[in-house]
Write a protein that holds these residues in place. Structure first.
Motif, mmCIF file in Angstrom:
data_model
loop_
_atom_site.group_PDB
_atom_site.id
_atom_site.type_symbol
_atom_site.label_atom_id
_atom_site.label_comp_id
_atom_site.label_asym_id
_atom_site.label_seq_id
_atom_site.Cartn_x
_atom_site.Cartn_y
_atom_site.Cartn_z
ATOM 1 N N VAL A 79 -85.822 14.712 -11.777
ATOM 2 C CA VAL A 79 -84.959 15.335 -12.337
ATOM 3 C C VAL A 79 -83.707 16.043 -11.513
ATOM 4 C CG1 VAL A 79 -84.258 17.436 -14.051
ATOM 5 C CG2 VAL A 79 -86.432 15.729 -14.659
ATOM 6 N N ALA A 80 -82.344 16.161 -11.636
ATOM 7 C CA ALA A 80 -81.938 16.941 -11.269
ATOM 8 C C ALA A 80 -81.096 18.044 -12.466
ATOM 9 C CB ALA A 80 -80.344 16.551 -10.580
ATOM 10 N N ILE A 81 -80.977 19.492 -12.325
ATOM 11 C CA ILE A 81 -80.895 20.229 -13.109
ATOM 12 C C ILE A 81 -79.210 20.665 -12.810
ATOM 13 C CG2 ILE A 81 -80.704 22.070 -13.847
ATOM 14 C CD1 ILE A 81 -84.088 21.921 -13.992
ATOM 15 N N ILE A 82 -78.852 20.522 -13.539
ATOM 16 C CA ILE A 82 -76.650 21.582 -13.221
ATOM 17 C C ILE A 82 -76.708 22.292 -13.739
ATOM 18 C CG2 ILE A 82 -74.335 20.265 -12.927
ATOM 19 C CD1 ILE A 82 -76.759 17.764 -12.160
ATOM 20 N N GLY A 83 -76.576 23.262 -13.203
ATOM 21 C CA GLY A 83 -76.757 24.452 -13.364
ATOM 22 C C GLY A 83 -77.940 25.177 -13.375
ATOM 23 N N CYS A 84 -77.826 26.766 -12.499
ATOM 24 C CA CYS A 84 -79.407 27.200 -12.715
ATOM 25 C C CYS A 84 -79.374 28.329 -13.507
ATOM 26 C CB CYS A 84 -79.594 27.585 -11.263
ATOM 27 S SG CYS A 84 -79.348 26.222 -9.867
ATOM 28 N N GLY A 85 -78.784 29.167 -14.140
ATOM 29 C CA GLY A 85 -78.582 29.926 -15.082
ATOM 30 C C GLY A 85 -79.905 29.595 -16.751
ATOM 31 N N ILE A 86 -79.699 28.977 -17.610
ATOM 32 C CA ILE A 86 -80.557 28.578 -18.606
ATOM 33 C C ILE A 86 -81.546 27.351 -18.213
ATOM 34 C CG2 ILE A 86 -79.212 27.009 -19.458
ATOM 35 C CD1 ILE A 86 -81.454 28.856 -21.147
ATOM 36 N N GLY A 87 -80.397 26.253 -16.556
ATOM 37 C CA GLY A 87 -81.762 25.701 -15.880
ATOM 38 C C GLY A 87 -83.223 26.053 -15.688
ATOM 39 N N ARG A 88 -82.578 27.450 -15.070
ATOM 40 C CA ARG A 88 -83.772 28.335 -14.418
ATOM 41 C C ARG A 88 -85.394 27.688 -15.543
ATOM 42 N NH1 ARG A 88 -87.290 32.450 -15.265
ATOM 43 N NH2 ARG A 88 -88.392 33.044 -13.340
ATOM 44 N N SER A 89 -84.942 28.179 -17.008
ATOM 45 C CA SER A 89 -85.433 28.303 -18.449
ATOM 46 C C SER A 89 -85.634 26.925 -18.213
ATOM 47 C CB SER A 89 -85.229 28.378 -19.422
ATOM 48 O OG SER A 89 -84.478 29.744 -19.633
ATOM 49 N N HIS A 90 -85.198 25.876 -18.811
ATOM 50 C CA HIS A 90 -85.693 24.362 -18.240
ATOM 51 C C HIS A 90 -86.573 24.219 -16.765
ATOM 52 C CE1 HIS A 90 -82.178 22.363 -20.479
ATOM 53 N NE2 HIS A 90 -82.761 23.566 -20.884
ATOM 54 N N ILE A 91 -86.594 24.658 -15.844
ATOM 55 C CA ILE A 91 -87.725 24.516 -15.354
ATOM 56 C C ILE A 91 -89.006 25.165 -15.479
ATOM 57 C CG2 ILE A 91 -88.528 24.958 -12.557
ATOM 58 C CD1 ILE A 91 -85.597 25.034 -12.036
ATOM 59 N N VAL A 92 -88.865 26.565 -16.565
ATOM 60 C CA VAL A 92 -90.211 27.234 -16.231
ATOM 61 C C VAL A 92 -90.689 26.258 -17.773
ATOM 62 C CG1 VAL A 92 -91.047 29.866 -16.697
ATOM 63 C CG2 VAL A 92 -89.405 29.389 -15.264
ATOM 64 N N GLU A 93 -90.799 26.247 -18.368
ATOM 65 C CA GLU A 93 -90.629 26.045 -19.280
ATOM 66 C C GLU A 93 -91.272 24.027 -20.019
ATOM 67 O OE1 GLU A 93 -89.425 27.910 -23.541
ATOM 68 O OE2 GLU A 93 -87.899 29.283 -22.397
ATOM 69 N N GLY A 94 -90.185 23.795 -19.095
ATOM 70 C CA GLY A 94 -89.615 22.418 -19.629
ATOM 71 C C GLY A 94 -90.935 21.279 -18.483
ATOM 72 N N TYR A 95 -90.378 21.779 -17.039
ATOM 73 C CA TYR A 95 -90.601 20.268 -16.461
ATOM 74 C C TYR A 95 -91.819 21.463 -15.660
ATOM 75 C CZ TYR A 95 -86.365 18.909 -17.181
ATOM 76 O OH TYR A 95 -85.058 18.128 -17.745
ATOM 77 N N LEU A 96 -92.258 22.761 -15.531
ATOM 78 C CA LEU A 96 -93.488 22.683 -14.809
ATOM 79 C C LEU A 96 -94.451 23.061 -15.117
ATOM 80 C CD1 LEU A 96 -92.415 26.308 -12.811
ATOM 81 C CD2 LEU A 96 -92.379 24.189 -12.039
ATOM 82 N N PRO A 97 -94.271 22.807 -16.694
ATOM 83 C CA PRO A 97 -95.735 22.218 -17.504
ATOM 84 C C PRO A 97 -96.248 21.190 -17.737
ATOM 85 C CG PRO A 97 -94.340 24.204 -19.162
ATOM 86 C CD PRO A 97 -93.585 23.556 -17.940
ATOM 87 N N HIS A 98 -95.297 20.211 -16.999
ATOM 88 C CA HIS A 98 -95.210 18.700 -17.090
ATOM 89 C C HIS A 98 -95.182 18.018 -16.003
ATOM 90 C CE1 HIS A 98 -95.090 18.907 -21.449
ATOM 91 N NE2 HIS A 98 -94.050 18.973 -21.722
ATOM 92 N N PRO A 99 -96.437 18.317 -14.794
ATOM 93 C CA PRO A 99 -96.485 18.131 -13.566
ATOM 94 C C PRO A 99 -96.146 16.184 -13.040
ATOM 95 C CG PRO A 99 -98.412 19.286 -13.317
ATOM 96 C CD PRO A 99 -97.658 19.450 -15.100
#
Length: 357
Positions: A6-26
């Motif tokens: 995954v490439a995240i474009i924009g680190c504002g709400i993008g940080r929430s995508h990391i914490v809630e969306g991607y880290l729980p699914h390694p």
């Protein structure tokens, strides 16, 4: 099972995508690249999560053959061009709301999708959580019966400090106000549970902040199934609440009132009688807990990419939510009741700011 890069474009709400969306699914995702024009924020978020790939160039991301998914978390004014470019580059695409700023923009994206190799998933994370998903299962099982009326309240607080961010509060960059940036989530939940609207009468105003776009709105909806629904939105509430209350023949549903996670339990599910309650228990008695928001939406997206489930949110879903926005703007401008669907003959189809004659 393949791990999607995954490439995240924009680190504002993008940080929430990391914490809630991607880290729980390694086992499903690897956040390989962060892209942001703000180099200080880019470094801060990348350092926090140990992400090596860092760039300020969106074109560089699109040219990277190792990237499977481009997750667009930029200001709304550039969503359309970035979504189209990412699809044309052959990537799967995730895009924060609003998908774009007009129905013509959504229809352009849908035309590009028809020949794209990748899949587009708009973000509507409020659909996920134990409460809303139990309600959805009960309704789809036919237990709720005839829908009667509903109310949807988005009562949030946004002060001048919030609008000090340069792109906020402006038509050209935020694309709209409370209807587009804040209440869109809860209104999508309504459409998700009760189906599409048929007629809309609405009013919008800017009463709370010194901004271009609306921060207060109300609307009266007639749904295709005959139910009546009232919508109320403000960014001037001293208590932040997101509340959905739907009354059916056999069941009344009321969401929790948590502003940013209304899909979570506890929901109130009131059965008309003991027999209805027994039917409800039969369909949700084996309920397994569902993680809220991005955690479940991203898991469903991965399953879809693996051929193991439907696309959790489609461009058609995003269009339906933005069609409601368009109808409210058109009604407020004209003072008239607006029939759906809204098409190219609408003065608001290509530009919400266009005057209604």
């Amino acid at each position: 099972m393949s791990i999607k890069r995954v490439a995240i474009i924009g680190c504002g709400i993008g940080r929430s995508h990391i914490v809630e969306g991607y880290l729980p699914h390694p086992d499903k995702f690897e956040v390989a690249v962060l892209c942001d024009l703000n180099e200080a924020r880019l470094a801060e978020v990348a350092d926090e999560f140990g992400i090596i790939g860092r760039t300020t160039s969106f074109a560089e991301v699109l040219a990277d053959d190792s990237i499977d998914i481009v997750d667009i978390c930029t200001p709304p004014g550039i969503h359309l061009e970035q979504v189209v470019a990412a699809l044309q580059a052959g990537k799967h695409v995730i895009c924060e709301k609003p998908l774009t700023g007009s129905l013509s923009g959504v229809d352009e994206i849908m035309r590009v999708e028809k020949t794209a190799r990748g899949v587009l998933m708009p973000i509507f994370q409020y659909r996920y959580g134990d409460g809303v998903e139990k309600a959805k299962r009960i309704i789809e099982a036919g237990i709720a019966g005839k829908p009667y009326v509903g109310s949807v309240e988005t009562f949030w607080l946004r002060t001048p400090a919030y609008y000090a961010v340069p792109w906020r509060g402006k038509w050209a960059t935020e694309l709209g106000g409370v209807l587009v940036t804040h209440a869109l989530h809860l209104h999508d939940m309504l459409l998700h549970l009760m189906g599409p609207a048929k007629r809309v009468f609405g009013r919008v105003a800017t009463r709370v902040n010194d901004i271009e776009v609306e921060d207060c709105a109300s609307a009266s909806l007639q749904m295709e199934n005959g139910a009546f629904v009232s919508l109320s939105c403000t960014l001037g509430s001293q208590q932040e609440i997101s509340r959905l209350r739907l009354h059916f023949e056999n069941v009344t549903f009321e969401s929790n009132h948590e502003a940013y996670s209304p899909g979570k339990d506890p929901w109130t599910i009131l059965a008309a009688n003991d027999e209805v309650q027994r039917r409800i228990d039969a369909v949700i008695g084996d309920w397994q807990p569902v993680a809220p928001r991005f955690t479940t939406q991203m898991a469903h997206f991965h399953a879809h990419l693996e051929g193991k489930g439907p696309l959790p949110v489609s461009t058609e879903d995003a269009r339906r939510a933005l069609e409601l926005v368009t109808a409210i703007y058109q009604s407020s401008d004209s003072g008239q009741d607006i029939a759906l669907p809204v098409g190219p003959d609408s003065p608001k189809y290509a530009d919400w700011r266009a005057r209604t004659r």
